[in-house]
Enzyme design. Structure first.
Site, mmCIF file in Angstrom:
data_model
loop_
_atom_site.group_PDB
_atom_site.id
_atom_site.type_symbol
_atom_site.label_atom_id
_atom_site.label_comp_id
_atom_site.label_asym_id
_atom_site.label_seq_id
_atom_site.Cartn_x
_atom_site.Cartn_y
_atom_site.Cartn_z
ATOM 1 N N LEU A 133 0.830 -1.206 0.000
ATOM 2 C CA LEU A 133 0.000 0.000 0.000
ATOM 3 C C LEU A 133 0.865 1.257 0.000
ATOM 4 C CD1 LEU A 133 -2.631 -1.077 2.686
ATOM 5 C CD2 LEU A 133 -2.950 -1.012 0.203
ATOM 6 N N ALA A 134 2.041 1.153 0.616
ATOM 7 C CA ALA A 134 2.972 2.273 0.679
ATOM 8 C C ALA A 134 4.365 1.718 0.927
ATOM 9 C CB ALA A 134 2.584 3.245 1.790
ATOM 10 N N ILE A 138 12.136 3.241 5.592
ATOM 11 C CA ILE A 138 12.391 2.341 6.714
ATOM 12 C C ILE A 138 11.498 1.113 6.674
ATOM 13 C CG2 ILE A 138 12.149 2.147 9.232
ATOM 14 C CD1 ILE A 138 13.260 4.922 9.485
ATOM 15 N N ALA A 139 10.252 1.273 6.247
ATOM 16 C CA ALA A 139 9.318 0.143 6.284
ATOM 17 C C ALA A 139 8.393 0.178 5.079
ATOM 18 C CB ALA A 139 8.517 0.168 7.582
ATOM 19 N N GLN A 140 7.725 -0.952 4.881
ATOM 20 C CA GLN A 140 6.788 -1.118 3.787
ATOM 21 C C GLN A 140 5.455 -1.557 4.383
ATOM 22 O OE1 GLN A 140 8.651 -2.301 -0.015
ATOM 23 N NE2 GLN A 140 7.243 -4.037 0.069
ATOM 24 N N VAL A 141 4.351 -1.082 3.807
ATOM 25 C CA VAL A 141 3.021 -1.327 4.361
ATOM 26 C C VAL A 141 2.236 -2.241 3.429
ATOM 27 C CG1 VAL A 141 0.869 -0.268 5.137
ATOM 28 C CG2 VAL A 141 3.044 0.910 5.514
ATOM 29 N N LYS A 155 2.973 -3.356 8.905
ATOM 30 C CA LYS A 155 4.096 -2.468 8.603
ATOM 31 C C LYS A 155 5.368 -3.248 8.896
ATOM 32 C CE LYS A 155 5.735 2.284 9.298
ATOM 33 N NZ LYS A 155 5.479 3.563 9.987
ATOM 34 N N ASP A 290 4.975 14.644 12.852
ATOM 35 C CA ASP A 290 4.854 14.829 11.401
ATOM 36 C C ASP A 290 3.388 14.723 10.973
ATOM 37 O OD1 ASP A 290 5.793 15.324 8.877
ATOM 38 O OD2 ASP A 290 6.351 13.256 8.456
#
Length: 556
Positions: A133-134, A138-141, A155, A290
């Protein structure tokens, strides 16, 4: 040189970074850092001129940071808040920094997670969407469904990312040393403290379980509000390399067309979002650092969902109170109050310059009463920090994430409602906090605390007096005084005693010789005459010695 202090992985990483910087035309900086030999190796690529032609130096910096990877993207995002360090064109480009990274095949992500959990993901999830999805640095969703049928979000941390970031942090520590050697004036901006704050933030962001702890802490602050939501954490399968949270379907904060189509009231959402962020900062003292549109979803009923709590900020109670005083000083048009806070932040380096209040008054008059759509908060913060820089007042490093949160809130607020008045939103919260600190309840609480301390002191007093009297009866009562410069004081006393003794001797010789001479008259025997003259000469010599000693010690 950096190379002399690195290990093999750091040297390889250094070579990659130098290649990127050289390609974007930062040759002079590399030479000043002692990396000219690596620059020459990096410039064998012919992409150099093609990549930087037609770009400003600020644009080249942004593109270089994006290409250098997650550490430098995050650092650039943090530095975009340091308007006291950089010019507006650089700040504008740094604010545009986004993670531009290719996706990682899900099989590579799954291998590390399964090793951490000790079981295959297929035993936990009924379905996992291998298309992300994103994808962040640092990470992937990914989306997934539990065996219970509940839709969730996974995540997952990128493999090997911790090793890369730790190597980058080591190189950055050395880079700070090089920068301070080249530009010593940078020390007043506390670069080592800024880097330490950044290192703590990005290391915390690497722990995806820590992000969930942050989310639950923020959610606790909104437990009495039905219009603000934070996704629920599923702790059974959350660990350092993966977190699992409920999936909330909503309209992305950046999709204003869909929000209008759903009949949402964007002005009300803007007010609620700003109030929520100010509540986190000023009342909870633990805030989303953020809060841009990509980290917010809209729900029916103009409700908001905050996601992605990897980067959070924390204010001490003292710093929060100082911030409240500063903001209230702006709202109430009190430049003296604002100047006092800014000088306090600068500490010993602050200068008592009366023109500071004059310039602050002009700044407040320009800000006061203007709608958010008519002003850019980033520009206003730049004006304030430029004013601080002109008076040698530096922003404390622990406020860096706070400025980032305000700038992100500014962007989201102006996007949703250009007529939204930030001052009007902040005023009730500030007045409530000021009342809590100085109202009758606060005074009563302070009185109760003082009364309690007095009662404890009174309860201990009889025992303490008994100990003192007992020590006096036994002859063990003494006074102990500690002086930091006791040796110098003793030496001065010794010199004074020496001078006094010498003065007494000179006076005795003078008086004795005078008495002998006066009593004997003109018929003074030769022996007594010699004795009297010797006394006079001794007194004269002693007097000269005394004066010389006093003069010498005075010069010391």
């Amino acid at each position: 040189m950096i190379a002399a202090q690195g290990v093999a992985p750091d040297l390889r990483r250094l070579g990659d970074l130098v290649a990127v910087l050289a390609r974007y035309g930062f040759s002079e900086m590399l030479e000043r850092a002692g990396l000219s030999h690596r620059k020459r190796k990096a410039r064998q690529s012919q992409e150099d001129d093609a990549d930087k032609d037609g770009l400003t130096s600020a644009q080249r910096l942004r593109r270089a940071l994006e290409e250098m990877g997650p550490t430098f993207v995050k650092l650039g995002q943090i530095l975009s808040t340091r308007i006291d360090l950089f010019e507006p064109d650089i700040i504008a480009e740094l604010e545009r920094l986004r993670d531009r990274v290719p996706t990682v095949p899900f099989a590579e992500l799954a291998a590390e997670v399964e090793a951490e959990l000790g079981q295959p993901l297929s035993a936990i999830f009924e379905r996992i969407d291998t298309k992300p999805l994103a994808a962040g640095s640092i990470a992937q969703v990914h989306g997934a469904r539990l065996a219970t049928g509940e839709e969730v979000i996974l995540k997952i941390r990128r493999p090997g990312i911790r090793r890369v970031i730790e190597s980058d942090l080591r190189l950055l520590r050395h880079a700070v040393g090089v920068a301070l050697a080249e530009w010593p004036d940078l020390v007043r901006y506390h670069p080592h403290e800024i880097l330490a704050e950044f290192a703590r933030s990005i290391r915390a962001e690497l722990d995806l379980a820590n992000e969930c702890r942050n989310a639950e802490r923020v959610a606790a602050g909104f437990r009495d509000r039905a219009d603000i939501h934070v996704p629920r954490v599923l702790w059974d399968w959350t660990c350092e390399v993966m977190n699992v949270q409920e999936r909330i379907e909503g309209i992305p904060g950046g999709d204003l067309a869909a929000a209008h189509g759903a009949g949402l009231d964007l002005k009300r959402i803007a007010a609620r979002g700003a109030d929520a962020v100010l509540h986190m900062i000023l009342e909870e003292r633990f805030f989303h650092a953020d809060p841009h549109a990509g980290n917010v979803f809209f729900l029916p009923g103009n409700e908001l969902v905050f996601i992605d709590f990897g980067m959070v900020g924390h204010l001490s109670r003292r710093r929060r109170d100082e911030l409240v005083d500063l903001l209230y000083g702006i709202v109430e048009r009190r430049p003296d109050r604002v100047a006092r806070i800014l000088r306090g932040w600068a500490g010993a380096d602050a200068q008592d310059d009366p023109t500071l209040e004059v310039r602050l008054e002009a700044f407040i008059d320009r800000v006061y009463g203007r709608p958010l759509g008519a002003m850019n908060l980033s520009e206003l913060v730049f004006d304030l920090t430029a004013l601080m820089r002109a008076h040698d007042l530096a922003l404390p490093p622990d406020l860096t994430l706070l400025v980032k949160a305000f700038v992100s809130l500014d962007g989201m607020g102006r996007q949703l409602d250009p007529s939204f008045d930030m001052v009007a939103t902040a005023r009730p919260i500030l007045e409530r906090l000021m009342w809590q600190r100085h109202g009758p309840e606060a005074m009563a609480r302070a009185a109760r605390q003082s009364l309690g301390e007095s009662a404890r002191l009174a309860a201990r007093l009889p025992g303490d007096l008994a100990q003192i009297l007992d020590a006096a009866r036994r002859g063990r009562l003494g006074l102990r005084v500690e002086l930091a410069e006791i040796e110098q004081i003793v030496e001065k006393m010794r010199q004074s005693v020496t001078h006094l003794t010498l003065a007494v001797i000179v006076a005795a010789l003078t008086v004795g010789s005078s008495i002998v001479t006066a009593a004997s008259g003109a018929d003074l025997p030769f022996g007594l005459a010699s004795f009297a003259m010797l006394g006079f000469f001794g007194a004269v010599i002693g007097g000269f010695i005394l004066l010389w000693s006093i003069w010498r010690n005075g010069r010391k």
